[in-house]
Design a protein around this motif. Structure first.
Motif, PDB file in Angstrom:
ATOM      1  N   UNK A  80       9.298  -3.963  10.267  1.00 16.82           N
ATOM      2  CA  UNK A  80       8.007  -4.445   9.771  1.00 16.82           C
ATOM      3  C   UNK A  80       7.527  -5.612  10.628  1.00 16.82           C
ATOM      4  N   UNK A  81       6.296  -5.511  11.104  1.00 17.52           N
ATOM      5  CA  UNK A  81       5.727  -6.590  11.907  1.00 17.52           C
ATOM      6  C   UNK A  81       5.445  -7.776  10.997  1.00 17.52           C
ATOM      7  N   UNK A  82       5.911  -8.936  11.408  1.00 16.14           N
ATOM      8  CA  UNK A  82       5.682 -10.154  10.617  1.00 16.14           C
ATOM      9  C   UNK A  82       4.682 -11.070  11.312  1.00 16.14           C
ATOM     10  N   UNK A  92       0.417  -6.516   8.496  1.00 16.48           N
ATOM     11  CA  UNK A  92      -0.666  -5.548   8.268  1.00 16.48           C
ATOM     12  C   UNK A  92      -0.827  -5.162   6.800  1.00 16.48           C
ATOM     13  N   UNK A  93      -0.333  -5.977   5.891  1.00  9.46           N
ATOM     14  CA  UNK A  93      -0.504  -5.695   4.468  1.00  9.46           C
ATOM     15  C   UNK A  93      -1.982  -5.781   4.094  1.00  9.46           C
ATOM     16  N   UNK A 140       0.534   0.602  -4.343  1.00  8.21           N
ATOM     17  CA  UNK A 140       1.718   1.254  -4.891  1.00  8.21           C
ATOM     18  C   UNK A 140       2.112   0.542  -6.175  1.00  8.21           C
ATOM     19  N   UNK A 141       2.460   1.312  -7.196  1.00 10.48           N
ATOM     20  CA  UNK A 141       2.853   0.737  -8.480  1.00 10.48           C
ATOM     21  C   UNK A 141       4.133   1.381  -8.974  1.00 10.48           C
ATOM     22  N   UNK A 185       0.835  -1.189   0.000  1.00 12.04           N
ATOM     23  CA  UNK A 185       0.000   0.000   0.000  1.00 12.04           C
ATOM     24  C   UNK A 185       0.878   1.251   0.000  1.00 12.04           C
ATOM     25  N   UNK A 186       0.283   2.365  -0.411  1.00 15.46           N
ATOM     26  CA  UNK A 186       1.018   3.629  -0.476  1.00 15.46           C
ATOM     27  C   UNK A 186       1.641   3.973   0.877  1.00 15.46           C
ATOM     28  N   UNK A 187       0.930   3.696   1.954  1.00 18.22           N
ATOM     29  CA  UNK A 187       1.428   4.030   3.288  1.00 18.22           C
ATOM     30  C   UNK A 187       2.704   3.268   3.637  1.00 18.22           C
ATOM     31  N   UNK A 188       2.980   2.168   2.944  1.00 19.91           N
ATOM     32  CA  UNK A 188       4.166   1.352   3.236  1.00 19.91           C
ATOM     33  C   UNK A 188       5.312   1.622   2.270  1.00 19.91           C
ATOM     34  N   UNK A 189       5.210   2.684   1.477  1.00 19.74           N
ATOM     35  CA  UNK A 189       6.209   2.933   0.432  1.00 19.74           C
ATOM     36  C   UNK A 189       7.629   3.057   0.986  1.00 19.74           C
ATOM     37  N   UNK A 190       7.795   3.714   2.112  1.00 17.39           N
ATOM     38  CA  UNK A 190       9.142   3.934   2.636  1.00 17.39           C
ATOM     39  C   UNK A 190       9.752   2.658   3.196  1.00 17.39           C
TER      40      UNK A 190
END
Length: 201
Positions: A114-116, A129-130, A179-180, A88-93
């Motif tokens: 990143x939480x797995x 949380x993807x 995100x693309x 998602x866009x929020x995860x871009x960084x």
């Protein structure tokens, strides 16, 4: 203009990967035979079949500490499974952090904070949380022409959907803005959609 790739394009930057865009990003998680997790983004990624559901991603370079490929393909060769995490866009960084070339065995989940979570059907981690995760078993790995070009095909045997992304019975991409990848260092996010009915609908 016209150019033959074997002759070069004469431009400051290679236009090829800007031609097929936007491309979805497959954030591929895998685990090696020693139980070490890996997470890396691939923009040569897509769904390729409905029944059974199947996806693919391509790896196009190699690392010095892996035999002729990158960590993801090496791990998948060992275990036969992988997970696709939707970005998602929020995860871009944090996604971008996981694109770094790190020593084999490095856990990008930990490095990027990143939480797995564990997958349900396969021995692999996933991004907790993807918006969605697809658990896959490998069907084949195909080597393409070129030094380190491999395509990994997998059958999707388990799907996780984040609850807030399911609206009125549909997986709604406007809830998370996928995100693309475009070309060069450019990205975009899906923020609006429209519907077209086929002539035979």
């Amino acid at each position: 203009m016209f150019y033959r790739p074997e002759d070069g394009h004469g431009l400051p930057h290679n236009p090829f990967n800007a031609l097929v865009s936007p491309r979805p990003i497959g954030w591929i998680s895998s685990r090696d035979g020693q139980g070490r997790d890996n997470l890396a983004p691939y923009s040569f990624f897509n769904a390729v079949a409905y029944v059974p559901p199947q996806v693919m991603f391509a790896s196009t370079s190699a690392k010095d500490d892996v035999d002729g490929t990158k960590d993801s393909v090496a791990n998948i060769r060992e275990t036969g499974v992988f997970c696709v995490n939707i970005v998602e866009y929020a995860a871009r960084d944090v996604m971008n952090v996981t694109s770094a070339g790190l020593p084999h065995g490095t856990d990008e989940f930990e490095r990027a904070g990143i939480v797995k979570a564990e997958c349900e059907q396969i021995a692999c981690a996933r991004v907790a949380n993807a918006p969605a995760n697809m658990e896959c078993k490998v069907t084949q790995i195909v080597q393409l022409p070129g030094e380190a070009n491999f395509v990994v095909f997998g059958e999707v045997i388990g799907v996780h959907l984040r609850d807030d992304c399911v609206v009125d019975g549909r997986f709604d991409v406007t809830q998370f803005h996928p995100l693309s990848r475009l070309g060069y260092r450019d990205y975009t996010a899906v923020r609006e959609v429209f519907e077209l009915k086929r002539p035979d609908d």
